[in-house]
Write an enzyme that holds these catalytic residues in place. Structure first.
Site, mmCIF file in Angstrom:
data_model
loop_
_atom_site.group_PDB
_atom_site.id
_atom_site.type_symbol
_atom_site.label_atom_id
_atom_site.label_comp_id
_atom_site.label_asym_id
_atom_site.label_seq_id
_atom_site.Cartn_x
_atom_site.Cartn_y
_atom_site.Cartn_z
ATOM 1 N N GLU A 201 -10.509 -9.916 24.559
ATOM 2 C CA GLU A 201 -11.539 -9.452 25.662
ATOM 3 C C GLU A 201 -12.713 -10.165 25.481
ATOM 4 O O GLU A 201 -13.440 -10.518 26.418
ATOM 5 C CB GLU A 201 -11.566 -8.049 25.572
ATOM 6 C CG GLU A 201 -10.245 -7.182 25.843
ATOM 7 C CD GLU A 201 -10.291 -5.770 25.585
ATOM 8 O OE1 GLU A 201 -10.689 -5.388 24.324
ATOM 9 O OE2 GLU A 201 -10.205 -4.857 26.530
ATOM 10 N N GLU B 176 -2.894 -3.976 21.971
ATOM 11 C CA GLU B 176 -3.510 -2.297 21.735
ATOM 12 C C GLU B 176 -2.409 -1.498 21.747
ATOM 13 O O GLU B 176 -2.421 -0.377 21.376
ATOM 14 C CB GLU B 176 -4.713 -2.220 22.823
ATOM 15 C CG GLU B 176 -6.276 -2.844 22.260
ATOM 16 C CD GLU B 176 -6.269 -4.228 22.995
ATOM 17 O OE1 GLU B 176 -5.085 -4.669 23.296
ATOM 18 O OE2 GLU B 176 -7.352 -4.780 23.153
HETATM 19 C C1 3H9 Z 1 -8.801 -3.478 19.946
HETATM 20 O O1 3H9 Z 1 -9.062 -4.482 19.929
HETATM 21 C C2 3H9 Z 1 -9.342 -2.373 20.838
HETATM 22 C C3 3H9 Z 1 -10.200 -3.068 22.038
HETATM 23 O O2 3H9 Z 1 -9.448 -3.008 23.190
HETATM 24 C C4 3H9 Z 1 -11.254 -2.309 22.337
HETATM 25 C C5 3H9 Z 1 -11.311 -0.820 22.413
HETATM 26 C C6 3H9 Z 1 -12.716 -0.248 22.887
HETATM 27 N N1 3H9 Z 1 -8.649 -4.404 12.335
HETATM 28 O O3 3H9 Z 1 -1.235 -7.971 9.532
HETATM 29 P P1 3H9 Z 1 -1.678 -8.818 8.349
HETATM 30 C C7 3H9 Z 1 -5.901 -6.445 8.561
HETATM 31 S S1 3H9 Z 1 -7.420 -2.682 18.900
HETATM 32 C C8 3H9 Z 1 -8.656 -4.119 11.031
HETATM 33 O O4 3H9 Z 1 -1.028 -8.533 6.998
HETATM 34 P P2 3H9 Z 1 -0.954 -11.275 9.553
HETATM 35 C C9 3H9 Z 1 -4.666 -5.813 8.133
HETATM 36 O O5 3H9 Z 1 -4.757 -4.340 7.919
HETATM 37 C C10 3H9 Z 1 -7.308 -3.876 17.922
HETATM 38 N N2 3H9 Z 1 -7.858 -4.807 10.186
HETATM 39 O O6 3H9 Z 1 -1.758 -10.379 8.575
HETATM 40 C C11 3H9 Z 1 -4.483 -6.424 6.748
HETATM 41 O O7 3H9 Z 1 -5.452 -6.012 5.710
HETATM 42 P P3 3H9 Z 1 -4.990 -5.917 4.408
HETATM 43 C C12 3H9 Z 1 -6.190 -5.028 18.686
HETATM 44 C C13 3H9 Z 1 -7.014 -5.570 10.753
HETATM 45 O O8 3H9 Z 1 -1.235 -12.618 9.129
HETATM 46 C C14 3H9 Z 1 -5.006 -8.089 7.072
HETATM 47 O O9 3H9 Z 1 -5.842 -7.856 8.206
HETATM 48 N N3 3H9 Z 1 -5.802 -5.794 17.736
HETATM 49 C C15 3H9 Z 1 -6.834 -5.712 12.066
HETATM 50 O O10 3H9 Z 1 0.822 -11.177 9.305
HETATM 51 C C16 3H9 Z 1 -4.147 -8.961 7.310
HETATM 52 O O11 3H9 Z 1 -3.116 -8.400 8.254
HETATM 53 C C17 3H9 Z 1 -4.490 -5.732 17.247
HETATM 54 O O12 3H9 Z 1 -3.809 -4.854 17.381
HETATM 55 C C18 3H9 Z 1 -7.947 -5.065 13.023
HETATM 56 N N4 3H9 Z 1 -7.754 -5.380 14.163
HETATM 57 O O13 3H9 Z 1 -0.977 -11.049 11.029
HETATM 58 C C19 3H9 Z 1 -4.152 -6.905 16.310
HETATM 59 N N5 3H9 Z 1 -5.850 -6.669 12.075
HETATM 60 O O14 3H9 Z 1 -5.002 -7.412 3.974
HETATM 61 C C20 3H9 Z 1 -3.616 -6.335 15.001
HETATM 62 C C21 3H9 Z 1 -5.374 -6.986 10.969
HETATM 63 O O15 3H9 Z 1 -6.262 -5.123 3.859
HETATM 64 N N6 3H9 Z 1 -3.387 -7.193 13.908
HETATM 65 N N7 3H9 Z 1 -6.070 -6.201 10.092
HETATM 66 O O16 3H9 Z 1 -3.751 -5.303 3.994
HETATM 67 C C22 3H9 Z 1 -2.132 -7.875 13.840
HETATM 68 O O17 3H9 Z 1 -1.660 -7.943 14.779
HETATM 69 C C23 3H9 Z 1 -2.038 -8.869 12.719
HETATM 70 O O18 3H9 Z 1 -2.795 -8.302 11.660
HETATM 71 C C24 3H9 Z 1 -2.532 -10.282 12.774
HETATM 72 C C25 3H9 Z 1 -2.345 -10.987 11.449
HETATM 73 C C26 3H9 Z 1 -1.443 -11.029 13.843
HETATM 74 C C27 3H9 Z 1 -3.995 -10.515 13.298
#
Ligand code: 3H9
Length: 728
Positions: free
Chosen positions: A105, A125
């Site tokens: 975004e 999301e």
């Molecule tokens: C949003 O954006 C809302 C908006 O529309 C605004 C609304 C008003 N936040 O998965 P991994 C942490 S909602 C905090 O093992 P990978 C995860 O917990 C968000 N932490 O690695 C982990 O922590 P830890 C929309 C996050 O390489 C570490 O990062 N975005 C977030 O296999 C590594 O993660 C999503 O839904 C986060 N947003 O995959 C994306 N993301 O090491 C969600 C990750 O302490 N994330 N962490 O356990 C993912 O899909 C995957 O984590 C990503 C990396 C592909 C990024």
């Protein structure tokens, strides 16, 4: 420093630096806002580049900060986006790694986007129960049109850079440093008009019948994502991009996200998101764990047995580009297995192709080699045995291969419930033996139960857990007991389903209630799919049915407990499920998949109840759900008590990823916590008192204790047990 800024000639580069994924926490938002305002006011700055540190642009809003209803108060991403978009100086996003959710975004509010070829973008999301609510549902349709935007938003799809370029999401894809390329582009566009680059000012282009299009999308989503609210809210928000001016569309996003939060689904899905990540952080009571035991790198593997499971495992390894020797016992089975693996790999290559990705196996078998010769596996790093579930056969194979393999090779058995210790005991390296319980089809299902035996060493655990991650699985470490975690909990659930038939239900009543609850499939459909003969054989082995049942045993009783023999009776009639064209349902043909309620079963059940003088009663959906789920949850508590699972979160990860549990309900243990443990306890207790011959209804010690101490939060459940019985 969450956000840093440096200047390269007339271009100011603003970098988000918030490990691990540069998520937009409140602090990051504040800092980003401040740096951006300063750069935009600085007369020496003529263009701005936005990027992320450590090869990642930004994974969106910081999910850790989401707290039930306060979700919206903490996030001001759209404030930043509005500022960026209206800036008079050109702003370019340099996307490396990921631009997801709020990250994309943010990029969409920039005037140009440059992506590295390996980057992925998306608005996922919906997968955590919400919708893009920082302008994503309003800007993306204006950029790439309604159908493509809706598809991305409703499915939460990760889009690779090359596809993002084809769709028009990014303006350039580069093989080299995306930040350098963005700075270069920023210099080139200084002073050029930006009006048609501000997405909020553009009309949404379409040449489709909008009413029909969104009606169809809603109908489809209600079926495909049954019960989940976020996909429906996403559709409504995208529809608003057509029907409302941009700023009212933004308001609609806010209203929809606020109403989603009241359903409880976002909280459950975010719990599931973090539980999945925590499952990889295994720790043994000795203190050894994921953060202090290094896995061995696995380069070469062998899979023994090319039945359904073996084929899927070979495909999985091959997809991950790990060299694999596939072994069978005779030419015919080897050729059949080879043909099946080729076909699975072709399908996988086709899928990757559609996503604009290439595969090492597109024109052949990639790193797979087929053989009948056990001698060929002598140098592999790890073997996965995947022959059928027979202890004698598995022991014979393990004895043989432990003599052939190099001393440090790992020996894994793919079993859904056999004793790992018994298998390990016949080898010359029990410390290197571990269970890898894949789920069928193994090349698709994400769950992997990694089963630690009493001899298994920490390095064997670390290596297998790491291999699971490489294969794209969600690996969960569990202890060794009959059926491990998932299947052990399933047993009383399926038993209850049988008792419900005796008490007055038809199979479709039970399946409908549980599918309405959100399960992908009810228990009877599931049994028809898996084959009723699988459970029948296992019950025969245990002496519950067949010749080994002592004469004089009452039909509906085994060892003093209630027993439902109906499934055995169907098997005796050859009603094995889909493969037989009939089971609990009837099918259009042998191997058919379209189930229809079978009048024969209704008659059969009537006669059965009459024969056994069972007084049936009308059973509503609530009773069906409570009876089936509460015994499953109770078994989950017993598993915690026995130290077979590390945490309730791990159990939920298993159910969410391997058993079709609806993620928007968090998992069975989360469901128990949100339903109220006292309610679960009291219902079980009442039912057990009325049915003392059903031991699975007896509330476990842990459940009783948690109720007695006032239902502490789920995270604290295990502390009530201390180190009692830890098998991990
Ligand atoms: C949003 O954006 C809302 C908006 O529309 C605004 C609304 C008003 N936040 O998965 P991994 C942490 S909602 C905090 O093992 P990978 C995860 O917990 C968000 N932490 O690695 C982990 O922590 P830890 C929309 C996050 O390489 C570490 O990062 N975005 C977030 O296999 C590594 O993660 C999503 O839904 C986060 N947003 O995959 C994306 N993301 O090491 C969600 C990750 O302490 N994330 N962490 O356990 C993912 O899909 C995957 O984590 C990503 C990396 C592909 C990024």
């Amino acid at each position: 420093m969450e956000v840093t800024r440096y200047q390269s000639h007339a271009v100011s580069v603003i970098e988000i630096n918030h490990p691990p994924v540069n998520a937009l926490s409140s602090l990051v938002c504040q800092a980003l806002f401040k740096e951006f305002v300063e750069a935009s006011k600085d007369p020496s700055v003529e263009a701005i580049v936005l990027c992320g540190a450590n090869g990642k642009f930004c994974a969106g809003a910081d999910i850790r900060e989401f707290k039930s209803t306060s979700l919206m108060k903490t996030i001001s991403i759209e404030d930043i986006n509005g500022n960026i978009e209206s800036c008079k100086k050109p702003v370019v996003a340099a996307i490396e790694g990921v631009a997801l959710g709020g990250g994309l975004e943010l990029a969409l509010s920039c005037h140009y986007r440059v992506a590295h070829i390996k980057a992925i973008v998306g608005l996922p999301e919906v997968l955590i129960g919400i919708l893009p609510a920082a302008g994503g549902t309003q800007r993306l349709p204006r950029l790439i049109g309604i159908p493509a935007a809706l598809d991305m938003i409703v499915r939460g799809r990760h889009v690779p850079a090359t596809e993002a370029f084809q769709l028009g999401i990014v303006d350039q894809v580069v093989q080299t440093n995306a930040i350098d390329a963005a700075v270069h582009l920023a210099r080139e566009i200084i002073g050029k008009p930006l009006d048609n680059r501000r997405l909020s000012t553009l009309p949404v282009q379409y040449n489709i019948n909008i009413e029909d299009f969104f009606d169809n999308a809603l109908k489809k989503a209600k079926i495909q994502f049954f019960g989940a609210q976020a996909p429906l809210a996403c559709i409504e928000a995208v529809k608003a991009s057509v029907e409302l001016p941009f700023y009212q569309g933004l308001k609609k996003e806010q209203e929809l996200i606020a109403s989603l939060v009241t359903t409880g689904q976002p909280q459950a899905q975010q719990y599931a998101f973090f539980s999945e990540r925590n499952a990889g952080k295994w720790t043994l009571p000795s203190g050894e764990g994921w953060d202090n035991v290094s896995p061995k790198i696995i380069k070469t593997t062998a899979v023994i047995g090319l039945g359904t499971m073996g084929r899927g495992i070979v495909t999985s390894l091959s997809k991950a580009n790990i060299s694999v020797i596939a072994l069978e016992q005779d030419e015919k089975q080897l050729n059949q297995g080879k043909k099946a693996v080729i076909s699975l790999l072709e399908k996988e290559a086709e899928k990757l192709n559609k996503q604009g990705k290439s595969s090492s196996f597109a024109n052949g078998l990639g790193p797979v080699h087929f053989t009948l010769d056990f001698g060929e596996i002598r140098n592999v790093d790890l073997v996965i045995e995947a022959v059928y579930e027979n202890m004698g056969l598995k022991k014979k194979i393990f004895q043989k291969i432990s003599k052939i393999l190099k001393p440090d090779a790992f020996l894994c058995t793919n079993t859904s419930g056999l004793d790992i210790d018994e298998i390990a005991s016949v080898t010359n390296r029990p410390q290197n033996v571990i269970g890898m319980h894949f789920f069928s089809p193994a090349n698709i299902m994400r769950l992997l139960e990694v089963v630690r035996g009493c001899y298994t060493s920490p390095i064997t655990i670390a290596t297998t857990m790491s291999l699971g991650k490489t294969l794209g699985k969600v690996a969960v470490l569990v202890g060794n007991c009959p059926l491990f975690v998932g299947n052990r909990m399933l047993l009383p659930y399926v038993e209850q389903a049988g008792y419900l038939l005796e008490d007055g239900c038809n199979p479709e009543d039970v399946d409908n209630a549980l599918e309405h609850f959100g399960f992908a499939m009810g228990p009877f459909c599931m049994m028809d799919l898996a084959g009723l003969d699988v459970g029948w054989r296992s019950r025969m082995e245990k002496g519950l049915t067949g010749d080994r049942v002592p004469t004089g045993t009452p039909a509906r009783q085994r060892q003093g407990n209630r027993y439902c023999p109906i499934a055995d009776m169907l098997c005796e009639l050859g009603r094995f499920g889909q493969k037989a064209g009939m089971g609990w349902y009837k099918y259009e043909k042998l191997g058919g998949r379209k189930a229809s309620p079978d009048p024969w079963i209704r008659d059969f059940l009537e006669k059965y109840r009459n024969t056994h003088q069972i007084k049936s009663h009308v059973i509503n959906s609530e009773e069906i759900i409570q009876r089936c789920l509460y015994v499953l949850i109770n078994a989950g508590f017993k598993i915690l008590e026995d130290g077979i699972a590390t945490s309730p979160e791990d159990i939920d990860v298993i159910y969410n990823n391997g058993y079709g549990w609806p993620k928007y309900r968090g998992g069975p243990m989360y469901y128990a916590a949100t339903t109220g443990l006292a309610k679960v306890y009291e219902t079980l207790d009442r039912n057990y008192k009325a049915n003392p011959d059903i031991p699975s209804m007896k509330p476990t010690f842990l459940l009783r204790k948690l109720v007695a101490v006032g239902e502490p939060p789920l995270k604290e459940w295990k502390t009530q047990l201390g180190n009692l019985n830890n098998k991990l």
